[in-house]
Structure formats: structure tokens, C-alpha cells
Design a protein around this motif. Sequence first.
Motif, PDB file in Angstrom:
ATOM      1  N   ARG A 102       0.832  -1.192   0.000  1.00 23.78           N
ATOM      2  CA  ARG A 102       0.000   0.000   0.000  1.00 23.78           C
ATOM      3  C   ARG A 102       0.873   1.250   0.000  1.00 23.78           C
ATOM      4  N   GLY A 103       0.330   2.339  -0.526  1.00 28.33           N
ATOM      5  CA  GLY A 103       1.040   3.601  -0.462  1.00 28.33           C
ATOM      6  C   GLY A 103       1.989   3.799  -1.620  1.00 28.33           C
ATOM      7  N   VAL A 104       3.147   4.368  -1.344  1.00 29.41           N
ATOM      8  CA  VAL A 104       4.061   4.753  -2.412  1.00 29.41           C
ATOM      9  C   VAL A 104       5.431   4.107  -2.254  1.00 29.41           C
ATOM     10  N   ALA A 105       5.546   3.035  -1.495  1.00 28.85           N
ATOM     11  CA  ALA A 105       6.834   2.357  -1.349  1.00 28.85           C
ATOM     12  C   ALA A 105       7.308   1.865  -2.714  1.00 28.85           C
ATOM     13  N   PHE A 106       8.606   2.013  -2.982  1.00 30.70           N
ATOM     14  CA  PHE A 106       9.156   1.668  -4.281  1.00 30.70           C
ATOM     15  C   PHE A 106       9.644   0.225  -4.318  1.00 30.70           C
ATOM     16  N   LEU A 107       9.681  -0.322  -5.537  1.00 29.05           N
ATOM     17  CA  LEU A 107      10.160  -1.676  -5.776  1.00 29.05           C
ATOM     18  C   LEU A 107      11.476  -1.622  -6.548  1.00 29.05           C
ATOM     19  N   VAL A 108      12.286  -2.681  -6.397  1.00 26.16           N
ATOM     20  CA  VAL A 108      13.485  -2.830  -7.210  1.00 26.16           C
ATOM     21  C   VAL A 108      13.566  -4.269  -7.705  1.00 26.16           C
ATOM     22  N   LYS A 109      14.186  -4.425  -8.871  1.00 24.06           N
ATOM     23  CA  LYS A 109      14.439  -5.752  -9.423  1.00 24.06           C
ATOM     24  C   LYS A 109      15.942  -5.986  -9.437  1.00 24.06           C
ATOM     25  N   ILE A 110      16.394  -6.997  -8.712  1.00 20.56           N
ATOM     26  CA  ILE A 110      17.790  -7.407  -8.733  1.00 20.56           C
ATOM     27  C   ILE A 110      17.818  -8.932  -8.775  1.00 20.56           C
ATOM     28  N   SER A 111      19.003  -9.511  -8.839  1.00 19.69           N
ATOM     29  CA  SER A 111      19.124 -10.970  -8.860  1.00 19.69           C
ATOM     30  C   SER A 111      20.113 -11.403  -7.791  1.00 19.69           C
ATOM     31  N   VAL A 112      19.903 -12.607  -7.256  1.00 21.48           N
ATOM     32  CA  VAL A 112      20.813 -13.151  -6.246  1.00 21.48           C
ATOM     33  C   VAL A 112      21.253 -14.543  -6.677  1.00 21.48           C
ATOM     34  N   ALA A 117      19.259 -15.453  -9.813  1.00 21.09           N
ATOM     35  CA  ALA A 117      17.819 -15.694  -9.709  1.00 21.09           C
ATOM     36  C   ALA A 117      17.129 -14.358  -9.442  1.00 21.09           C
ATOM     37  N   PRO A 118      16.227 -13.903 -10.319  1.00 24.98           N
ATOM     38  CA  PRO A 118      15.623 -12.575 -10.165  1.00 24.98           C
ATOM     39  C   PRO A 118      14.742 -12.476  -8.923  1.00 24.98           C
ATOM     40  N   GLN A 119      14.749 -11.267  -8.332  1.00 27.72           N
ATOM     41  CA  GLN A 119      13.945 -10.967  -7.157  1.00 27.72           C
ATOM     42  C   GLN A 119      13.216  -9.644  -7.377  1.00 27.72           C
ATOM     43  N   LEU A 120      12.025  -9.529  -6.800  1.00 29.19           N
ATOM     44  CA  LEU A 120      11.270  -8.274  -6.786  1.00 29.19           C
ATOM     45  C   LEU A 120      11.122  -7.866  -5.333  1.00 29.19           C
ATOM     46  N   LEU A 121      11.788  -6.778  -4.953  1.00 28.40           N
ATOM     47  CA  LEU A 121      11.909  -6.402  -3.547  1.00 28.40           C
ATOM     48  C   LEU A 121      11.294  -5.039  -3.279  1.00 28.40           C
ATOM     49  N   LEU A 122      10.801  -4.877  -2.072  1.00 29.86           N
ATOM     50  CA  LEU A 122      10.300  -3.593  -1.594  1.00 29.86           C
ATOM     51  C   LEU A 122      11.434  -2.887  -0.868  1.00 29.86           C
ATOM     52  N   ILE A 123      11.753  -1.639  -1.239  1.00 30.93           N
ATOM     53  CA  ILE A 123      12.809  -0.931  -0.516  1.00 30.93           C
ATOM     54  C   ILE A 123      12.210  -0.250   0.702  1.00 30.93           C
ATOM     55  N   ASP A 124      13.019  -0.176   1.770  1.00 33.00           N
ATOM     56  CA  ASP A 124      12.528   0.444   3.000  1.00 33.00           C
ATOM     57  C   ASP A 124      13.682   1.063   3.767  1.00 33.00           C
ATOM     58  N   THR A 125      13.624   2.390   3.957  1.00 35.65           N
ATOM     59  CA  THR A 125      14.654   3.073   4.720  1.00 35.65           C
ATOM     60  C   THR A 125      14.486   2.860   6.218  1.00 35.65           C
ATOM     61  N   GLY A 126      13.459   2.132   6.628  1.00 36.99           N
ATOM     62  CA  GLY A 126      13.264   1.842   8.043  1.00 36.99           C
ATOM     63  C   GLY A 126      13.620   0.422   8.407  1.00 36.99           C
ATOM     64  N   SER A 127      14.191  -0.342   7.486  1.00 42.52           N
ATOM     65  CA  SER A 127      14.542  -1.739   7.735  1.00 42.52           C
ATOM     66  C   SER A 127      16.016  -1.957   7.434  1.00 42.52           C
ATOM     67  N   ASP A 128      16.706  -2.729   8.305  1.00 44.34           N
ATOM     68  CA  ASP A 128      18.148  -2.862   8.131  1.00 44.34           C
ATOM     69  C   ASP A 128      18.594  -4.168   7.487  1.00 44.34           C
ATOM     70  N   LEU A 129      17.672  -5.048   7.102  1.00 44.77           N
ATOM     71  CA  LEU A 129      18.056  -6.350   6.548  1.00 44.77           C
ATOM     72  C   LEU A 129      17.582  -6.505   5.110  1.00 44.77           C
ATOM     73  N   PHE A 203      23.573  -6.574  -9.778  1.00 50.21           N
ATOM     74  CA  PHE A 203      22.925  -5.283  -9.994  1.00 50.21           C
ATOM     75  C   PHE A 203      23.091  -4.862 -11.446  1.00 50.21           C
ATOM     76  N   GLU A 204      22.072  -4.194 -11.974  1.00 52.77           N
ATOM     77  CA  GLU A 204      22.247  -3.506 -13.246  1.00 52.77           C
ATOM     78  C   GLU A 204      23.006  -2.219 -12.975  1.00 52.77           C
ATOM     79  N   THR A 205      23.749  -1.759 -13.957  1.00 56.25           N
ATOM     80  CA  THR A 205      24.551  -0.556 -13.787  1.00 56.25           C
ATOM     81  C   THR A 205      24.060   0.540 -14.711  1.00 56.25           C
ATOM     82  N   SER A 206      24.597   1.756 -14.480  1.00 60.03           N
ATOM     83  CA  SER A 206      24.114   2.909 -15.235  1.00 60.03           C
ATOM     84  C   SER A 206      24.476   2.844 -16.715  1.00 60.03           C
ATOM     85  N   ASP A 207      25.422   1.974 -17.103  1.00 62.48           N
ATOM     86  CA  ASP A 207      25.779   1.855 -18.511  1.00 62.48           C
ATOM     87  C   ASP A 207      25.124   0.630 -19.162  1.00 62.48           C
ATOM     88  N   GLU A 208      24.025   0.153 -18.553  1.00 62.70           N
ATOM     89  CA  GLU A 208      23.214  -0.950 -19.062  1.00 62.70           C
ATOM     90  C   GLU A 208      23.929  -2.294 -19.009  1.00 62.70           C
TER      91      GLU A 208
END
Length: 462
Positions: A102-112, A117-129, A203-208
Motif C-alpha cells: 500500500r502507499g508509495v513504497a518503491f520496488l526494485v528488481k535485482i538478482s541473487v 535468480a531474479p527478485q522483486l523487492l520492496l525498498i525500506d529506509t526503516g529496515s536494516d536487513l 545489480f544492473e549498472t548505469s551503462d546498461e
Amino acid sequence: MALKPTLPCAVFLLVCLINIISSSSPLTNGASKTNPMKPPRLAVTLIHPDSIRSPYYNRNASSYDLVERAIDGSIARIRSLSKRVAVPNDYSFRAGLIADIRGVAFLVKISVGTPPAPQLLLIDTGSDLFWFQCVPCISCFKQSLPLFDPAKSSSYSNIRCNSAACTLSTRECDRDKGYCTYNYTYVDGSGTRGNLASENVTFETSDEGTMVIPIRVVGCGHENSGSVDGQLTGILGLSYHPYLSLIQQVGSKFSICIGDIHDPQYQYNQLVLGDDSVLEGDSTTLDVYGGHYYVNLQGISVGDTRLKIDPEAFKRAPSGQGGVVLDSGSGLTWLRGDGYVPLQNEVRRLLEPRLRRAKYGHDVEFLCYVGTVQTDLQRFPVVTFHLEDGAELVLDIDNMFFQVKPNMFCMTVVQSDLKLQGLSLIGVLAQQYHNIGYDISQKKLFIQRIDCDLLDRDSAFS
């Protein structure tokens, strides 16, 4: 008879050997466009849940439906954080996140892992893990991507109980298996529990291209619950922990640039990690307390009028109550009453001679008017949040107001009541059109008003 190589041939062989060694570095994979002279910027695209790049995108949802969802999420968010700041040293609430979209929390796509293996994650400046769901799954919420299987990754390694990494992280242990563990409970009762491990993250980088970073501590969640709805695989925590957090592991710096979150086509919101984070503009003191990022708000101006607000209104008490948190998970900005009322009164003084007040039925009391933002507020002055050391967060009409109905707009700043521990919070709507850089080791926050599109183009030529 063997021939002795000439000097030019020897130099050529040496260059080839260096190139072979460089290509086998664990920091990059073969598909990367990495410049060997300087690692590429770790710029991760932030996906707003209402953008066309999001799995939550609903082309049939009206902008007013999205506003309602953002408001509901903001209310849930500040209630969560206010409970969290009341017990800053209680590890059972350390993550401090309501695990939903809910709300405006942003998502990121990275792989581990290896292979990634691709992941879809919720970013949170209030969580440390940084954690994601893993096989074997004892109890998991539904997700759109396959569960991560540690047995299929050649780079995965559980952290042992008797290791320094476990002692510096959670100090929790599964004695039967000898693995270091974690157990986070969120304020709404949801949570995650599993192993701590080291693993490669792509991670994807700024030069694609892509860059593979070995991360020494991630959470592999085997027991997970939350009010998520079938897409997310975990959380990318951006809060700071001296050993556990991803931010500390990549250099204690990051920056977030947020553009127009109302435009579903906008694609330049970005998170930059590490030494290439964008730390530009005016700086102010950054205080990390209880896993949250606090700033010292010293006053507010509307145009040239400095409001009469006691600077103590925004101070954090020694008990941890009060203060001003910069947050990525709330759309609204919340100010405690003695800071909010002077702002509300000045807005009313400017608008009510020509606009009619409107009532917006909600749990929170909004200051609203009949009309439209783009038509009726063209001459409304900017609102400036004055921070310590002269830094300023400048809010124009798109930061300060939003259209909640076809002929009604409301202020995006609302009052934080006494039940919220005196906490004030600067949300995402106020952060629009800004790049905000966090330098945790230097205790500095940088604020630059910029279109993220320009920031993205500048990085391509840096």
C-alpha cells in the motif's frame, strides 16, 4: 629449439595475461559493459507501484483511487514507525515495516545467487536487513517469481554460529544445524525468519551492464508472513546497521532520486549505492537513531514569510520520542501540532479569501479546497523546510498539494497527533523532484532539487 620472445611480444603476452585475470574478477560478469578504469555506478531503477513497469499497474484505476491507496498506506506507515521509535532497542521490531504494497513504497528488481535468480523487492529506509524468501519454505506468502533455492547457487554460503559475522549480526543461532539465524517481527504481526548467509547479488549498472557484488550478510527467509499479494519476494532494507545492513556493506553511502510519481510513464526514479552515490547540493546533519534517518528541521517558510514555530517542536527527546524522520514508505508528510498549525494557518490565510474549504472524508483531517491544483494554485508561493547548516527542502505546489477528486485538492502535509509519539515525518510527495544523498559515516544528508532524468543523463557522461 625454443625461441626467446622479443620485448614487444613479451609486452603483448603480459597485457593478454592481465586481461584474462581481470575478466575472471568476481565483481563483474561477462555481459557487463564495465569500464576497467572505473567501476560503473550501481544505479538501480526504482519502480513505483503505479507505474507501467510495476506488476501492480492497473490501467483501469483512476488517479483518485491511487490517492486513496497512498493515504491509507501513509497512515499505516506512520502508525508503524511511531510504535517502532517508542522501543528503539527492541530487536523484535527492528525491521519496523508493514510488509505490504500500500502507499508509495518503491520496488526494485535485482538478482541473487549463481546463476542469478531474479527478485522483486520492496525498498525500506526503516529496515536494516536485505532478505528474500527461500527453499525450503516452511511457510511463505505467494510470490510471482520462483522461490530462491540455495542448493542451486554455487555462491551461497550459510553463516556459521561460531563466526564473527554471526556475533556482529544477530547473535542468534540454530544450534542443531550450526547456522546463524534471524527473526524479525513487524508491527502489524507479520514477519520473517530464516538463515543468515553470504551470497552474490547482481545489480544492473548505469551503462546498461551488470555488476556482481559479493554480499556478506543476507537473509534467507524460510518462515514468512505478511499482507503481500503475490508479487514481492522480500525486502531490500536501506536502514543502517554497523555490520548487518546492505548499505554498510557497499560503503555507507546511497542516494535516492524521485521524480514525478503521478506519471505512470516516468522511468527515472533511481537508487544509487556506494561511493558513486550522488552527494550534491546543500548538506545538513544526518542522525541515525533506532534504524531511522533523522534530520534537524529548524523552521518553515511560506514564500518570504518565516512561520513562528518553536525550533524545539521538531527536536528528538533523549527518550527517542519526537524528531523528524526522512522516510521512503509514506506519501504524506506528518508534522506534530506545534509545527503543523502555523503552516496550516498561513495556507488558509493565503487561500481562503478566494477559495472555498472542502471536507474530505477520511480518518485523517486534511486541509482541502474546492478547485484544481494546476488552475487555482499557480501563484501559490513555495514552502521551504529549513534544515540545520542552511540546507533547504523546497516544496512547490506539486509537493505541497494533491488532487483527491476532480474538483477538490488537499494539502499533502497533515498533523501528527499525540498517539504518534510526537513523531514528524517527511514523506515521498515532499521528496519529489529531489535527489537526496545519505553519507552515513560522515553523518551528512545532501539535498539537490533536480529532475532525475537530468541526473541519469549526467551519470552516463561522468
